[in-house]
Structure formats: structure tokens, C-alpha cells
Design a protein around this motif. Structure first.
Motif, short mmCIF file in Angstrom:
data_model
loop_
_atom_site.label_atom_id
_atom_site.label_comp_id
_atom_site.label_asym_id
_atom_site.label_seq_id
_atom_site.Cartn_x
_atom_site.Cartn_y
_atom_site.Cartn_z
N ARG A 1 24.30 27.54 59.56
CA ARG A 1 23.28 28.30 60.37
C ARG A 1 23.24 27.62 61.90
N ALA A 2 23.37 26.51 62.01
CA ALA A 2 23.09 25.69 63.44
C ALA A 2 24.54 26.09 64.14
N ASN A 3 25.68 25.76 63.50
CA ASN A 3 26.80 26.16 64.01
C ASN A 3 27.27 27.67 64.25
N SER A 4 26.56 28.52 63.54
CA SER A 4 26.65 30.03 63.90
C SER A 4 25.69 30.40 64.95
N GLY A 5 24.78 29.51 65.27
CA GLY A 5 23.92 30.03 66.34
C GLY A 5 22.67 30.78 65.68
N ASP A 6 22.31 30.52 64.56
CA ASP A 6 21.44 31.29 63.72
C ASP A 6 20.09 30.80 63.67
N VAL A 7 19.26 30.96 64.78
CA VAL A 7 17.90 30.29 65.07
C VAL A 7 16.90 30.62 63.74
N GLU A 8 16.76 31.94 63.63
CA GLU A 8 16.06 32.32 62.71
C GLU A 8 16.46 32.04 61.12
N GLY A 9 17.78 31.82 61.06
CA GLY A 9 18.05 31.30 59.75
C GLY A 9 17.60 29.88 59.48
N LEU A 10 17.69 28.97 60.70
CA LEU A 10 17.10 27.70 60.73
C LEU A 10 15.70 27.74 60.47
N VAL A 11 15.04 28.50 61.05
CA VAL A 11 13.48 28.50 60.83
C VAL A 11 13.08 28.84 59.63
N ALA A 12 14.08 29.61 58.67
CA ALA A 12 13.74 30.07 57.48
C ALA A 12 13.87 28.85 56.57
N LEU A 13 14.47 27.72 56.93
CA LEU A 13 14.63 26.70 56.19
C LEU A 13 13.33 25.78 55.91
N TYR A 14 12.40 26.13 56.56
CA TYR A 14 10.99 25.36 56.79
C TYR A 14 9.97 26.12 56.45
N GLU A 15 8.96 25.39 55.74
CA GLU A 15 7.76 26.05 55.42
C GLU A 15 7.04 26.57 56.74
N PRO A 16 6.09 27.46 56.55
CA PRO A 16 5.60 27.85 57.98
C PRO A 16 4.75 26.93 58.96
N ASP A 17 4.34 25.92 58.06
CA ASP A 17 3.60 24.79 59.08
C ASP A 17 4.32 23.46 58.70
N ALA A 18 5.56 23.77 58.52
CA ALA A 18 6.37 22.40 58.72
C ALA A 18 6.19 21.50 60.06
N VAL A 19 6.53 20.30 59.86
CA VAL A 19 6.68 19.37 60.90
C VAL A 19 8.01 18.81 61.04
N LEU A 20 8.49 18.96 62.20
CA LEU A 20 9.87 18.29 62.78
C LEU A 20 9.84 17.40 63.78
N ALA A 21 10.28 16.03 63.56
CA ALA A 21 10.41 15.16 64.31
C ALA A 21 11.34 15.53 65.42
N VAL A 22 11.20 15.21 66.86
CA VAL A 22 12.08 15.44 68.05
C VAL A 22 12.24 14.43 68.81
N ALA A 23 13.14 14.43 69.64
CA ALA A 23 13.48 13.24 70.69
C ALA A 23 12.45 12.70 71.45
N GLY A 24 12.45 11.36 71.40
CA GLY A 24 11.38 10.59 72.16
C GLY A 24 10.14 10.26 71.21
N GLY A 25 10.29 10.32 70.00
CA GLY A 25 9.24 10.10 69.29
C GLY A 25 7.90 11.37 68.99
N GLY A 26 8.38 12.36 69.54
CA GLY A 26 7.48 13.60 69.42
C GLY A 26 7.58 14.41 68.05
N GLN A 27 6.76 15.42 68.06
CA GLN A 27 7.04 16.31 66.93
C GLN A 27 6.69 17.71 67.34
N VAL A 28 7.07 18.70 66.56
CA VAL A 28 6.59 20.08 66.80
C VAL A 28 6.22 20.57 65.18
N GLN A 29 5.37 21.30 65.36
CA GLN A 29 4.62 22.07 64.22
C GLN A 29 4.55 23.37 63.84
#
Length: 118
Positions: A18-46
């Protein structure tokens, strides 16, 4: 509708496809609605909205992802620890949860376990 992960190990393959095909919505669908993702610099998005923003920005850079070696998931009931050894000497670690329909989605995602060297 996008393919669902039938096993927790499927999530890594679906991510790369999905990432290599540019499918952002497909990537989001791999996560639960309230999932947590670590990002660069020690941060996170939820949550889906923030994960969507993060991947939209990342994929806009044109980055391509190389499949790594997916390790067998460590399972306990409806939870699984997934991990992938990446070719650039790093690894991922994620917690996935079985959904009511039997598919799997990530709840916690740490895409870079090994900190960068000096």
C-alpha cells in the motif's frame, strides 16, 4: 474494499504494498481507529486522522519501502507482537489485535526499534 490481514504477519506485506502504491487510506485501514504510531524524533501520533496526515506527508515525499524479513508473530489470545527485520539494519515492532471479523489490525506501531548510530 482493501484486502484484510488474515494473519498478523500479513500486516507488514500489506503495508509495503500500500505504501509503495501511494494508498494512504489503505495504510490507515491497517490500524485500529485509536492506534498509536511512533514517529521520528521520539514523538507519536494517535488515531486515524493523525495517522492519515502522517502517511499522506510521508508518501508525498515519494519514498519507496523495501520488504524486510517478517518474523513469526508472538500470539496471546487476540493480541500478537509482530516484527520485521529491515534491510538497512533496523527492525519494527508492533502490537496487533484480532478484530471481530477475524482480521488483524495494528494497535501500536514502532517502525524503528534500533536507534540511529552516532
Amino acid at each position: 474494499m482493501s484486502e484484510r490481514a488474515r494473519e498478523p504477519e500479513d500486516l507488514a506485506r500489506l503495508f509495503v504494498e500500500r505504501a509503495n502504491s501511494g494508498d494512504v487510506e489503505g495504510l490507515v485501514a491497517l490500524y485500529e481507529p485509536d492506534a498509536v504510531l511512533a514517529v521520528a524524533g521520539g514523538g507519536q501520533v494517535q488515531g486515524s486522522a493523525h495517522i492519515r496526515e502522517f502517511y499522506a506527508s510521508l508518501l508525498a515525499e515519494g519514498r519507496q519501502f523495501t520488504p524486510g524479513t517478517v518474523r513469526p508473530a508472538l500470539r496471546k489470545g487476540n493480541l500478537a507482537l509482530t516484527s520485521t527485520v529491515l534491510t538497512e539494519g533496523n527492525a519494527t515492532a508492533e502490537v496487533a489485535r484480532r478484530q471481530p471479523d477475524g482480521s488483524w489490525r495494528w494497535l501500536i506501531d514502532q517502525p524503528r526499534v534500533v536507534p540511529p548510530g552516532p
